[in-house]
Design a protein around this motif. Structure first.
Motif, short mmCIF file in Angstrom:
data_model
loop_
_atom_site.label_atom_id
_atom_site.label_comp_id
_atom_site.label_asym_id
_atom_site.label_seq_id
_atom_site.Cartn_x
_atom_site.Cartn_y
_atom_site.Cartn_z
N GLU A 80 -6.85 -40.22 -2.67
CA GLU A 80 -6.83 -39.78 -1.28
C GLU A 80 -6.36 -40.87 -0.33
N TRP A 133 -5.25 -22.97 -2.64
CA TRP A 133 -6.68 -22.66 -2.64
C TRP A 133 -6.90 -21.21 -2.26
N TYR A 145 -4.77 -28.22 5.68
CA TYR A 145 -5.83 -29.01 5.02
C TYR A 145 -5.63 -30.52 5.11
N ILE A 147 -8.32 -32.87 7.09
CA ILE A 147 -9.03 -33.95 6.41
C ILE A 147 -8.86 -35.25 7.19
N ARG A 148 -7.69 -35.42 7.80
CA ARG A 148 -7.43 -36.65 8.54
C ARG A 148 -7.83 -36.53 10.00
N TYR A 186 -14.91 -48.73 -4.32
CA TYR A 186 -14.60 -47.52 -5.07
C TYR A 186 -15.50 -47.39 -6.30
N GLU A 205 -7.65 -31.56 -7.81
CA GLU A 205 -6.81 -32.75 -7.76
C GLU A 205 -5.85 -32.68 -6.57
N SER A 248 -6.42 -31.43 -3.76
CA SER A 248 -7.16 -31.83 -2.57
C SER A 248 -7.29 -33.35 -2.48
N ARG A 249 -7.54 -33.99 -3.62
CA ARG A 249 -7.67 -35.45 -3.61
C ARG A 249 -6.36 -36.10 -3.18
N VAL A 250 -5.25 -35.64 -3.77
CA VAL A 250 -3.96 -36.24 -3.44
C VAL A 250 -3.65 -36.06 -1.96
N GLY A 298 -5.55 -36.22 0.47
CA GLY A 298 -6.31 -37.05 1.39
C GLY A 298 -7.81 -36.85 1.42
N ALA A 299 -8.34 -35.87 0.65
CA ALA A 299 -9.78 -35.64 0.72
C ALA A 299 -10.52 -36.53 -0.27
N THR A 300 -11.68 -37.04 0.13
CA THR A 300 -12.47 -37.86 -0.77
C THR A 300 -13.18 -36.97 -1.77
N PHE A 301 -13.87 -37.62 -2.72
CA PHE A 301 -14.60 -36.87 -3.73
C PHE A 301 -15.58 -35.88 -3.11
N GLN A 323 -15.70 -34.73 0.03
CA GLN A 323 -15.00 -33.71 0.82
C GLN A 323 -14.45 -32.62 -0.10
N THR A 324 -13.90 -33.04 -1.24
CA THR A 324 -13.35 -32.07 -2.18
C THR A 324 -14.45 -31.20 -2.77
N ARG A 354 -15.47 -28.86 0.26
CA ARG A 354 -14.50 -27.96 0.88
C ARG A 354 -13.74 -27.13 -0.13
N ILE A 355 -13.65 -27.61 -1.36
CA ILE A 355 -12.88 -26.84 -2.35
C ILE A 355 -13.83 -26.23 -3.38
#
Ligand SMILES: Nc1ncnc2c1ncn2[C@@H]1O[C@H](COP(=O)(O)OP(=O)(O)OP(=O)(O)O)[C@@H](O)[C@H]1O
Ligand SMILES: [Mg+2]
Lengths: 366, 589
Positions: A79, A93, A104, A108-109, B32, B490, B492-494, B496-499, B501-502, B505-506
């Protein structure tokens, strides 16, 4: 400055090296494709750039900033790498609308609402999906989902765009069309792209440079034309179509101005000069690659260019393929695959003269 | 083959480059990695406290000569004292009663599931909702209702029988082996039905059709193909139901104890609550012994299921073969309605009737009264119990589901070190009956250092409920996650969402129907829980089930009826909401 740098990057799963010591630089604005047979490590390489997989060796940099260094045990989570990615399954999604999907990365940002509105509209316009903003995501066709996935990947202007076989779920016609559209979009925005596919024609048509991989290694990096016409190894040559390989012996070798080498060869039923990417010692065995579409037949033995390579042989198989006809001709140089215009129709068993353009021949180490 | 510009990194990572120094790198690295490790360690600590700690303390307590929190010595008296002839009877009672209720429940559940899934019985979808309803009713309510219905002196059923036949003998006495078993059958049947009906539905009809094409009759096909294919699943359901029978507390407490029929759970309870001085060492040693029995059962279950595959029963949505019953369909319809009538309408009716008359059993017009309603509504203790149950239900179900969501995520969707340990820890309370866990926590809380006063507060119940609910919540969320592709996460992670948040939200956003189903199950679980609550409550932290039991023991069956009616109402509202809002969402996803 290079937008993506891979330096001796490896990924081991237990004892298996899925990616082994890969070096690659992708320049800003460039479209680079990873191409190779199934299981050669393309996806793994892409995922290491994305940060979804951790490299067990080497370093990865994005925009000159190290994002992963196995030796220093440094790993930046995905991220924080500021990338856009399009997945093979699109990963739209299903619980969100098209708009929410694309918004999204901005939400997020924590971007302000009016900026989100503008940017999402803009991104959807780029992929011509602005009329679908309020659709629930599952109510889209495969091609539309793919466009949404691209819009989502582009919406926050990522440093690099990663794509893993984004076209493989589309039917053949849509695949070509969407690929061409994406390429012109990529050129217009000048966005650095790393693209994974196992489809050679897709790689040829889209890329600035192609990286040919095989069992975790890079075999060759170069422009599509270079890779197709001047392969450095037999493996790369064989990856595109089913070319003819003629075993030959080196009798002379000189370097040329462009860095390649000119060999003089002694082959079955034929001698003469041939280009090669690497220097070869005298007497070395090499194979000469001639692609089937660069060979022809003449039935009456007339009008062949003076320096053309020729063999006489018997037609053993002839298959009509619509756009052309595939012949197999038994010659002293072995069985040759030849693509001729569909109207040329020599009888099975008839004797023909096989003609090859010397410009189309290229030697690789045996 | 090396790209010609390789090595560019080397120059850009010199100390003068904009990459920053090694410190910066080290800092990010630390943040991390400790984030993930801290989460794993926190989960291990929480689950360890919920499962391993009480279990360890149970063992400690079984060797300790005095009650929790008092100085004493260590000896084997506890184990010596449980080795008695009467405890052999207790063990035989436990196993016999559990077997005695599992077999008829299984037969009935298979029959009902067949009716609902494979015949053209009218109104099958509605009948399915009605048949499963008893599973959601707190057993303490039906136990009390049946205590009134089947009372040999004044029970309604006996009165009706005497009135109708003019005889003077009461045919029904619920205070007997039959009563204990009958009460459990009402719960086991819908429980087993829920498992079995889905298996009937998921079976590929081609497997049966090919048997018919080979010349086998319908009945022959059912015996040789359908049942055989279901055998692994039926065996598993049988063992599960058997285990629950051994853990059962309400039925033997209400119907066994008055008839001097004792099973392990009531023996533990009696040794603490019904002796002049509570014998904790005896109770704890017995708890440890029942854990051993459960352990054997779980091993047996594992052994029976080992290597069995369910691949013939796929998850694909076939339209199963439906048998045309002709006029018989009204017989099957009637059977389902009768089941619903006996297991739901009769007890609710009894509670309703009981709540309006001065004394239960005396139903004449001059006895009609609303005084029990006013008594209940002005009773502050009942209100306190109600609010405690609500708070514990809402907070406990939420906490249990969050814990379950994270545990399920870590154990099935990551390759983190420690995930298997986390999975095993979360599953451990599955083997512990509520009674045993309650005793384990009694010891556990007493052994905590002084400044952590959990015992005597509502937290004691909260922790026990979380422990009891976690295995189910993990299971529900695991199966929900298993249906979501990794790409969704994945991606979502790419972007910009953190673990976390993912996760929120997902994953939870996508799995929320399952989350809600699990939440409702956890809530019902808390509302009906009696065996751990009865050990862990204290003045001020009573829950409704404890209040009900106390009222019942004081002979206030009429007030019990009022409370019971309202709890039933709550169950029906929740169940309705669950079916109305959650099921419809699941089918569209
Ligand atoms: N998690 C894993 N554990 C073990 N081996 C793995 C794992 N992921 C990938 N591999 C192995 O690494 C190799 C490279 O896999 P990768 O997915 O990168 O191939 P690919 O080039 O993308 O192939 P395809 O074109 O089929 O997608 C394969 O041999 C695969 O079996
Ligand atoms: Mg791949």
């Amino acid at each position: 400055m290079a937008a993506i740098t891979l330096e001796n990057v490896s990924r081991h799963f237990g004892a298996v090296a899925a990616v082994d010591n890969v070096n690659l630089n992708v320049e800003a604005g460039e479209f680079v494709t990873l191409l190779g047979p199934s299981g050669c490590g393309k996806t793994t390489t892409l995922r290491m750039v994305a940060g979804l997989e951790q490299n067990t060796g080497g370093r990865i940099g994005i925009d000159g900033q190290i994002v992963s260094d196995a030796q220093a045990k440094f790993f930046m989570p995905p991220e924080r790498r500021m990338l856009g990615m399009v997945f093979q399954s699109y990963a739209i999604w299903p619980h969100m609308t098209v708009f929410d999907n694309v918004a999204y990365p901005l939400r997020i940002r924590r971007r302000p609402a009016n900026e989100i509105q503008d940017r999402v509209k803009g991104a959807l316009r780029l992929v011509e999906m602005e009329n679908y903003a309020d659709r629930p995501a599952p109510a889209l066709s495969g091609g539309q989902q793919q466009r949404v996935a691209i819009a989502r990947a582009l919406v926050f202007e990522p440093r690099v765009l990663l794509l893993d076989e984004p076209l493989s779920n589309l039917d053949a016609r849509l695949r070509t069309q969407t690929g061409d559209e994406f390429r012109s979009l990529q050129k217009r925005l000048g966005i650095t792209s790393l693209y994974v596919t196992h489809d050679q024609s897709e790689a040829m048509a889209l890329s600035d440079r192609v990286v040919v991989m095989h069992s975790g290694h890079i075999l060759q990096i170069g422009s599509p034309e270079d890779i197709y016409r001047h392969p450095t190894s037999r493996g790369v040559a064989a990856f595109f179509g089913s070319p003819n390989f003629l075993p030959s012996q080196v009798t002379h070798c000189t370097q040329q101005a462009n860095g390649s080498f000119m060999l003089t060869l002694d082959g079955p039923g034929w001698t003469g000069p041939c280009g090669c990417s690497s220097a070869q010692p005298l007497g070395a065995q090499v194979v000469v690659m001639i692609r089937s579409e660069n060979m022809g037949v003449s039935t009456n033995g007339t009008a062949t260019a003076a320096d053309a390579m020729t063999w006489n042989g018997q037609v053993v198989q002839s298959i009509f393929r619509g756009t052309h006809r595939s012949l197999i001709v038994e010659t002293p140089a072995g069985r040759l695959n030849i693509d001729v215009p569909a109207v040329t129709n020599p009888e099975n068993g008839s004797t023909v003269t096989v003609v090859a353009d010397r410009q189309a021949a290229w030697a690789t180490p045996a | 083959m090396t790209d010609d510009t390789a090595g560019a990194l080397r120059s850009s990572s010199t100390p003068t480059s904009k990459l920053g120094g090694v410190d910066n790198v080290g800092f990010r690295l630390a943040r991390y990695f400790t984030g993930r490790d801290a989460l794993v360690l926190a989960l291990i600590a929480i689950l360890g406290f919920l499962a391993v700690y009480p279990l360890t303390m149970l063992f400690y307590g079984s060797l300790h000569s005095t009650p929790p929190g008092m100085a004493g010595e260590f000896n084997l008296d506890g184990y010596r004292s449980i080795m008695t002839a009467s405890n052999v009877i207790v063990l035989l009672n436990t196993i016999g009663i559990s077997l005695g209720k599992t077999v008829p429940s299984l037969l009935m559940a298979v029959f009902l599931a067949w009716i609902i899934a494979r015949t053209d019985t009218p109104y099958r979808d509605k009948l399915e909702v009605l048949i499963t309803l008893p599973f959601f009713v707190p057993p303490i309510l039906t136990a009390m209702a049946w205590g009134m219905l089947g009372n040999p002196q004044v029970g309604l059923l006996n009165q009706v029988w005497k009135w109708a036949t003019g005889s003077t003998v009461s045919p029904i006495n619920v205070y007997s082996y039959g009563g204990v078993i009958w009460h459990q059958v009402q719960y086991s049947t819908p429980f087993l039905f829920l498992f079995i009906v889905d298996i009937f539905r998921a079976m590929d009809p081609a497997l049966e059709e090919s048997s018919r094409m080979c010349g086998a009759s319908r009945w022959r096909t059912f015996r040789n193909i359908t049942l055989m294919l279901m055998l692994p699943a039926l065996t598993n359901s049988f063992i599960l139901s058997f285990i629950r029978g051994i853990e059962n507390f309400e039925s033997p407490l209400f119907f066994g104890t008055p008839a001097k029929i004792t099973v392990i759970t009531t023996e533990i309870y009696n040794s603490i609550n019904h002796r002049a001085t509570p014998d904790y060492q005896y109770a704890t040693a017995l708890s440890f012994a029942i854990m051993a029995l459960m352990f054997l059962l779980v091993i047996w279950q594992w052994y029976v299921l080992r290597g069995r595959t369910f691949s013939t029963v796929t998850g694909k949505g076939y339209a199963p073969n439906v048998m045309k019953l002709g006029p018989w369909k009204w017989v099957t319809f009637g059977f389902c309605v009768l089941f619903f009538f006996i297991t739901v309408i009769l007890p609710i009716g009894q509670l309703a009737i009981g709540s309006f008359f001065k004394f239960f059993g005396f139903y004449s017009r001059d006895m009609f009264t609303f005084e029990h309603y006013t008594a209940v509504f002005s009773n502050s203790e009942i209100w306190r119990g109600f609010w405690n149950t609500m708070i514990l239900g809402l907070a406990g179900a939420t906490a249990t589901m969050f814990l379950g969501s994270i545990v399920a995520y870590v154990s099935i969707r990551t390759r983190w070190r420690g995930r298997r340990l986390i999975d095993a820890l979360a599953w451990l309370p599955w083997m512990m009956p509520g009674m045993v866990l309650g005793i384990g926590f009694l010891w556990a809380f007493a052994m905590l250092p002084g400044p952590i006063p959990i015992y005597g507060t509502i937290w004691a119940l909260m922790l026990a409920y979380m422990a009891l609910g976690t295995p189910v919540s993990v299971r529900v969320m695991s199966s929900a996650y298993a249906q979501l592709s990794y790409d969704l996460e994945e991606c979502s992670r790419v972007h910009g969402a953190t673990f976390f948040q993912t996760l929120w939200r997902i994953l939870i956003a996508l799995a929320w129907p399952s989350f809600a189903v699990g939440w409702v199950l956890a809530f019902f679980g808390i509302m009906r829980e009696l065996s751990a609550s009865i050990l862990l409550y204290s003045v001020g932290s009573e829950v409704l089930s404890v209040v009900l039991l106390r009222l019942w023991s004081n002979g206030q069956a009429e007030q019990v009826s009022v409370i019971g009616l309202f709890m039933m109402l709550l169950v029906i509202v929740f169940r309705w909401a669950q079916l109305r809002f959650i099921k419809s969402r699941i089918s569209t996803l």
